[in-house]
Write a protein that holds these residues in place. Sequence first.
Motif, PDB file in Angstrom:
ATOM      1  N   LEU A 231     -26.760 -21.974   4.658  1.00 37.82           N
ATOM      2  CA  LEU A 231     -27.559 -22.859   5.764  1.00 37.82           C
ATOM      3  C   LEU A 231     -29.602 -22.838   5.563  1.00 37.82           C
ATOM      4  CD1 LEU A 231     -26.674 -20.530   9.389  1.00 37.82           C
ATOM      5  CD2 LEU A 231     -26.111 -22.806   8.701  1.00 37.82           C
ATOM      6  N   THR A 232     -29.929 -22.000   4.572  1.00 33.03           N
ATOM      7  CA  THR A 232     -30.505 -22.108   4.364  1.00 33.03           C
ATOM      8  C   THR A 232     -31.039 -23.551   3.087  1.00 33.03           C
ATOM      9  OG1 THR A 232     -30.888 -19.739   2.367  1.00 33.03           O
ATOM     10  CG2 THR A 232     -32.372 -19.538   5.268  1.00 33.03           C
ATOM     11  N   THR A 233     -29.426 -22.951   2.171  1.00 29.17           N
ATOM     12  CA  THR A 233     -29.747 -23.682   1.249  1.00 29.17           C
ATOM     13  C   THR A 233     -29.837 -25.127   1.644  1.00 29.17           C
ATOM     14  OG1 THR A 233     -29.291 -21.817  -0.148  1.00 29.17           O
ATOM     15  CG2 THR A 233     -28.918 -24.434  -1.099  1.00 29.17           C
ATOM     16  N   GLY A 234     -28.473 -25.424   2.568  1.00 29.70           N
ATOM     17  CA  GLY A 234     -28.571 -26.378   3.243  1.00 29.70           C
ATOM     18  C   GLY A 234     -29.378 -27.314   3.688  1.00 29.70           C
ATOM     19  N   ALA A 235     -30.581 -26.723   3.814  1.00 31.86           N
ATOM     20  CA  ALA A 235     -31.866 -26.962   4.647  1.00 31.86           C
ATOM     21  C   ALA A 235     -32.232 -28.004   3.339  1.00 31.86           C
ATOM     22  CB  ALA A 235     -33.629 -26.324   4.721  1.00 31.86           C
ATOM     23  N   TYR A 236     -32.559 -27.685   2.541  1.00 28.95           N
ATOM     24  CA  TYR A 236     -33.513 -28.624   1.687  1.00 28.95           C
ATOM     25  C   TYR A 236     -32.507 -30.287   1.790  1.00 28.95           C
ATOM     26  CZ  TYR A 236     -35.459 -24.204  -0.251  1.00 28.95           C
ATOM     27  OH  TYR A 236     -36.362 -23.122  -0.092  1.00 28.95           O
ATOM     28  N   VAL A 237     -30.985 -29.920   1.503  1.00 28.41           N
ATOM     29  CA  VAL A 237     -30.282 -31.344   1.333  1.00 28.41           C
ATOM     30  C   VAL A 237     -30.481 -32.676   1.610  1.00 28.41           C
ATOM     31  CG1 VAL A 237     -28.174 -32.594   1.990  1.00 28.41           C
ATOM     32  CG2 VAL A 237     -28.096 -30.529   0.654  1.00 28.41           C
ATOM     33  N   PRO A 238     -30.882 -32.469   3.151  1.00 25.62           N
ATOM     34  CA  PRO A 238     -31.488 -33.581   3.329  1.00 25.62           C
ATOM     35  C   PRO A 238     -32.799 -33.923   3.069  1.00 25.62           C
ATOM     36  CG  PRO A 238     -30.915 -31.904   5.793  1.00 25.62           C
ATOM     37  CD  PRO A 238     -30.445 -31.576   4.049  1.00 25.62           C
TER      38      PRO A 238
ATOM     39  N   ALA B 193     -27.024 -18.564  -3.543  1.00 21.90           N
ATOM     40  CA  ALA B 193     -27.786 -19.687  -2.481  1.00 21.90           C
ATOM     41  C   ALA B 193     -29.199 -19.441  -3.386  1.00 21.90           C
ATOM     42  CB  ALA B 193     -27.926 -18.005  -1.553  1.00 21.90           C
ATOM     43  N   ASN B 194     -30.062 -19.191  -3.907  1.00 24.98           N
ATOM     44  CA  ASN B 194     -31.042 -19.087  -4.696  1.00 24.98           C
ATOM     45  C   ASN B 194     -30.573 -19.915  -6.047  1.00 24.98           C
ATOM     46  OD1 ASN B 194     -33.253 -18.173  -3.921  1.00 24.98           O
ATOM     47  ND2 ASN B 194     -31.876 -15.866  -3.395  1.00 24.98           N
ATOM     48  N   THR B 195     -29.860 -19.767  -6.288  1.00 29.47           N
ATOM     49  CA  THR B 195     -29.722 -21.090  -7.930  1.00 29.47           C
ATOM     50  C   THR B 195     -29.273 -22.269  -7.626  1.00 29.47           C
ATOM     51  OG1 THR B 195     -28.182 -19.094  -9.147  1.00 29.47           O
ATOM     52  CG2 THR B 195     -27.447 -21.410 -10.253  1.00 29.47           C
ATOM     53  N   VAL B 196     -28.670 -22.684  -6.874  1.00 30.41           N
ATOM     54  CA  VAL B 196     -28.566 -23.520  -5.701  1.00 30.41           C
ATOM     55  C   VAL B 196     -29.859 -24.057  -5.011  1.00 30.41           C
ATOM     56  CG1 VAL B 196     -27.502 -24.615  -4.065  1.00 30.41           C
ATOM     57  CG2 VAL B 196     -26.178 -23.489  -5.222  1.00 30.41           C
ATOM     58  N   SER B 197     -30.537 -22.966  -4.333  1.00 28.93           N
ATOM     59  CA  SER B 197     -31.651 -23.879  -3.983  1.00 28.93           C
ATOM     60  C   SER B 197     -32.745 -23.915  -5.493  1.00 28.93           C
ATOM     61  CB  SER B 197     -32.187 -22.388  -3.000  1.00 28.93           C
ATOM     62  OG  SER B 197     -31.630 -22.267  -1.894  1.00 28.93           O
ATOM     63  N   LEU B 198     -32.720 -23.390  -6.581  1.00 30.26           N
ATOM     64  CA  LEU B 198     -33.761 -23.640  -7.715  1.00 30.26           C
ATOM     65  C   LEU B 198     -33.574 -25.149  -8.170  1.00 30.26           C
ATOM     66  CD1 LEU B 198     -35.649 -23.176  -9.126  1.00 30.26           C
ATOM     67  CD2 LEU B 198     -34.246 -21.634 -10.366  1.00 30.26           C
TER      68      LEU B 198
END
Length: 123
Positions: free
Chosen positions: A46-53, A97-102
């Motif tokens: 959820l938190t990583t997906g927030a970056y997608v838009p 999660a943090n690797t995808v976020s990064l």
Amino acid sequence: MWTGGWQSSDGAQAWCFFLKEQYVAEEGHLLDSFWVEAIGILAGTLTTGAYVPQVLRTMRTRSVGDISFLMYAILAMGIGLWIVYGVLVQSVSVILANTVSLGMILAMLIMKIRFDGSFRKHK
């Protein structure tokens, strides 16, 4: 089925609720490690997906004027440290999660550099 709490080793009463038999009361764990990681993976998704838009919109519009390079740079350093922490505590959910976020944060930084005219003027 929900049941009560446990008595901690120092005598303080701690109350928790347990779902089915998935807990280790004597060690104070609320749920077994599978469910703990599952919650972590869901939270990370959820938190990583927030970056997608934002990433998709920036790719589409190439509009980066209101995006703070410094904020994303500091965030990237913090996320990098979360990855190190995840490795040290061996938490798959924290690492993934943090690797995808990064990756998404680095994409935003690259787009900021490529699409922002002010970076080209300083070369």
